[in-house]
Design a protein around this motif. Sequence first.
Motif, PDB file in Angstrom:
ATOM      1  N   ARG A 228     -26.144  30.529  10.616  1.00 40.01           N
ATOM      2  CA  ARG A 228     -26.241  30.865  11.943  1.00 40.01           C
ATOM      3  C   ARG A 228     -27.727  31.808  11.881  1.00 40.01           C
TER       4      ARG A 228
ATOM      5  N   GLN B 186     -11.453  30.694  21.933  1.00 35.94           N
ATOM      6  CA  GLN B 186     -12.348  31.754  22.056  1.00 35.94           C
ATOM      7  C   GLN B 186     -12.205  32.471  20.545  1.00 35.94           C
TER       8      GLN B 186
ATOM      9  N   CYS C 214     -17.617  33.722  20.743  1.00 35.79           N
ATOM     10  CA  CYS C 214     -18.249  32.215  20.871  1.00 35.79           C
ATOM     11  C   CYS C 214     -16.980  31.526  21.515  1.00 35.79           C
ATOM     12  N   TYR C 215     -17.224  30.288  21.888  1.00 33.71           N
ATOM     13  CA  TYR C 215     -16.218  29.381  22.615  1.00 33.71           C
ATOM     14  C   TYR C 215     -16.385  28.247  21.577  1.00 33.71           C
ATOM     15  N   LEU C 216     -15.637  27.892  20.621  1.00 36.76           N
ATOM     16  CA  LEU C 216     -15.662  26.953  19.567  1.00 36.76           C
ATOM     17  C   LEU C 216     -15.761  25.452  20.106  1.00 36.76           C
TER      18      LEU C 216
ATOM     19  N   THR D 153     -17.494  24.285  22.552  1.00 36.96           N
ATOM     20  CA  THR D 153     -18.655  23.917  23.164  1.00 36.96           C
ATOM     21  C   THR D 153     -19.746  24.308  22.323  1.00 36.96           C
ATOM     22  N   GLU D 154     -19.619  25.481  21.492  1.00 41.66           N
ATOM     23  CA  GLU D 154     -20.557  26.131  20.715  1.00 41.66           C
ATOM     24  C   GLU D 154     -20.705  25.532  19.321  1.00 41.66           C
ATOM     25  N   TYR D 155     -19.478  25.173  18.866  1.00 40.65           N
ATOM     26  CA  TYR D 155     -19.587  24.378  17.590  1.00 40.65           C
ATOM     27  C   TYR D 155     -18.305  23.331  17.415  1.00 40.65           C
TER      28      TYR D 155
ATOM     29  N   SER E  60     -12.811  18.251  19.638  1.00 42.51           N
ATOM     30  CA  SER E  60     -12.495  18.662  20.899  1.00 42.51           C
ATOM     31  C   SER E  60     -11.327  17.994  21.372  1.00 42.51           C
TER      32      SER E  60
END
Length: 93
Positions: free
Chosen positions: A14, A38, A77-79, A81-83, A89
């Motif tokens: 990152r 989260q 971070c919101y896993l 959507t971000e990862y 999902s």
Amino acid sequence: MDCIGRYVMSPLLREGKKFHFRCYSLLLGDMTAWVYPQAFILTAGSDFDMTNADSTKHITNLSVNKQFKNHPGQIPCYLPTEYPAVIDSNEWH
């Protein structure tokens, strides 16, 4: 302290730094896992370089790295959507 495990030679980076996620989870007796989406990202103090053994490039522990100027600390971070590749999902509870 000793740690036994395989070192990841090409870790996901990152912004050039090695990192890990800190997230809350619950594992039930039937092995069902619930993960709170989260999470926090914790990074190393310096850019990753596999050819350099300097621990600031490899250790992602906050208590070690918070001493470095401009270290961001815990990054929310919101896993999903971000990862999204971390966990499919459709499997988030």
